[in-house]
Scaffold this motif. Sequence first.
Motif, PDB file in Angstrom:
ATOM      1  N   ILE A  50       0.874  -1.173   0.000  1.00 34.87           N
ATOM      2  CA  ILE A  50       0.000   0.000   0.000  1.00 34.87           C
ATOM      3  C   ILE A  50       0.909   1.221   0.000  1.00 34.87           C
ATOM      4  O   ILE A  50       1.913   1.250   0.727  1.00 34.87           O
ATOM      5  N   LEU A  51       0.622   2.189  -0.888  1.00 36.64           N
ATOM      6  CA  LEU A  51       1.490   3.364  -0.982  1.00 36.64           C
ATOM      7  C   LEU A  51       0.697   4.611  -1.347  1.00 36.64           C
ATOM      8  O   LEU A  51      -0.397   4.526  -1.916  1.00 36.64           O
ATOM      9  N   ARG A  52       1.304   5.751  -0.998  1.00 34.29           N
ATOM     10  CA  ARG A  52       0.647   7.035  -1.228  1.00 34.29           C
ATOM     11  C   ARG A  52       1.704   8.107  -1.442  1.00 34.29           C
ATOM     12  O   ARG A  52       2.764   8.079  -0.808  1.00 34.29           O
ATOM     13  N   ARG A  59       5.130   7.281   0.623  1.00 37.54           N
ATOM     14  CA  ARG A  59       5.192   6.438   1.831  1.00 37.54           C
ATOM     15  C   ARG A  59       4.480   5.144   1.537  1.00 37.54           C
ATOM     16  O   ARG A  59       3.455   5.141   0.830  1.00 37.54           O
ATOM     17  N   GLY A  60       4.996   4.054   2.063  1.00 41.64           N
ATOM     18  CA  GLY A  60       4.326   2.787   1.785  1.00 41.64           C
ATOM     19  C   GLY A  60       4.742   1.691   2.729  1.00 41.64           C
ATOM     20  O   GLY A  60       5.609   1.864   3.595  1.00 41.64           O
ATOM     21  N   SER A  61       4.096   0.550   2.520  1.00 43.03           N
ATOM     22  CA  SER A  61       4.349  -0.588   3.387  1.00 43.03           C
ATOM     23  C   SER A  61       4.053  -1.865   2.613  1.00 43.03           C
ATOM     24  O   SER A  61       3.135  -1.892   1.789  1.00 43.03           O
ATOM     25  N   ASP A  72       8.456  -1.066   5.823  1.00 45.58           N
ATOM     26  CA  ASP A  72       7.874   0.231   5.494  1.00 45.58           C
ATOM     27  C   ASP A  72       8.888   0.952   4.628  1.00 45.58           C
ATOM     28  O   ASP A  72      10.084   0.623   4.649  1.00 45.58           O
ATOM     29  N   PHE A  73       8.453   1.965   3.883  1.00 46.83           N
ATOM     30  CA  PHE A  73       9.428   2.794   3.175  1.00 46.83           C
ATOM     31  C   PHE A  73       8.953   4.236   3.078  1.00 46.83           C
ATOM     32  O   PHE A  73       7.749   4.514   3.095  1.00 46.83           O
ATOM     33  N   ILE A  74       9.947   5.126   3.009  1.00 50.09           N
ATOM     34  CA  ILE A  74       9.706   6.545   2.731  1.00 50.09           C
ATOM     35  C   ILE A  74      10.664   6.922   1.616  1.00 50.09           C
ATOM     36  O   ILE A  74      11.849   6.596   1.671  1.00 50.09           O
ATOM     37  N   MET A  83      12.375   0.857   6.284  1.00 52.28           N
ATOM     38  CA  MET A  83      12.385   0.893   7.751  1.00 52.28           C
ATOM     39  C   MET A  83      11.579  -0.295   8.264  1.00 52.28           C
ATOM     40  O   MET A  83      10.767  -0.860   7.515  1.00 52.28           O
ATOM     41  N   ASN A  84      11.765  -0.611   9.529  1.00 49.68           N
ATOM     42  CA  ASN A  84      10.989  -1.685  10.171  1.00 49.68           C
ATOM     43  C   ASN A  84      11.009  -2.960   9.313  1.00 49.68           C
ATOM     44  O   ASN A  84       9.980  -3.600   9.089  1.00 49.68           O
TER      45      ASN A  84
END
Lengths: 141, 211
Positions: A50-52, A59-61, A72-74, A83-84
């Motif tokens: 899922i991203l936006r 940002r997404g995951s 997660d990512f930015i 991240m995470n």
Amino acid sequence: MQVTCLAFFSCNTLRNCEIEPRTGIFSTERTQRYRLSITFPKAEITGIMILRYSDGQWRGSLVNEFGVKAFDFIATSGKCRLMNTVAFIDKWYIRRTIENDLSYLLWQSTASGKRLEQASEENTILYNDKRNIRYNFHKLN
Amino acid sequence: MKKTSITFALFCLIIACFAQESATDGQRQAMIDKISAASAKMTSLTCIFEQEKSLSILNEKIISEGRMYYSSPDRLLWEYTSPYAYTFLLNNNRILMQAENGKRNVIDVRSSRMFREIVRIMMLGISGNGLTDIKSFTFRYFCSKTLWQVELLPVQKEVKKIFASILLTFNTQDYTVDRVEMTEHNGDKTIISLKNKVFNEPLDNALFTVE
């Protein structure tokens, strides 16, 4: 006069250096959900991404079918940061590879060793030929 | 000032009414006994489930739904039907995972410690069986008149890396699990709610065929 010209030129150059989101794959207008599989030579990660896009930032995951998060990512300014990250891919060389591949998809950029076999909002397939990794995005309704 | 004091006292009282209290030793043992007894009587369980995954990075949730079939002691079919199709099937020591595109992966649980722990968590979450498994978890028990909860803190490193804690909420009518809440280290949660439970109905063996 010379200082003013230089300043104007510098500002204009900086604007030209701002990296735009890649068009034709992920919409910048709304949150999107995809079935994603990342196929490595000896393993595969599947799940929901899922991203936006908002205010110059992606940002997404990615989570697997059971809801366990892969990462997660930015992404800002042409780059992407994970991240995470789940333990089994939380190694710097794996993170860096995925970050570079996601950057390529998210931003207008070129890179050797990568090719888009298919690129649309509905379905996108990216190959990282150098690492033999395949990303398959399939839009969820 | 008086109005503020009364409001504050009322607020504390409301909070106290809803607070889960740690179970006493006697309450804990009673919970274990009742849950274990219910688990022992369960030969099968069929239900639908709803899975809600919260993602703090986006302030969004992913909602999935599906069906579950459990046949005691070691057969489980967990099928996601929306928004994707995905099957997890356990039969004795063999696991089949099948994706929407038909791609299948068969694993022997005995060859993977990670999968052994996953199966342990799933069985615990479905049947409540295993509340004394101190090798895998540290347990904390909470109860009130209407709610029983057991918090599992992972001991095995493979599970500890993924989950900070797992919270089981038990139905105080039939002493089976209504809800499983898995919390990751960054605070994101996966909440699985079991609904429309049907117990001890005969199930077709074909449901659990791995190959």
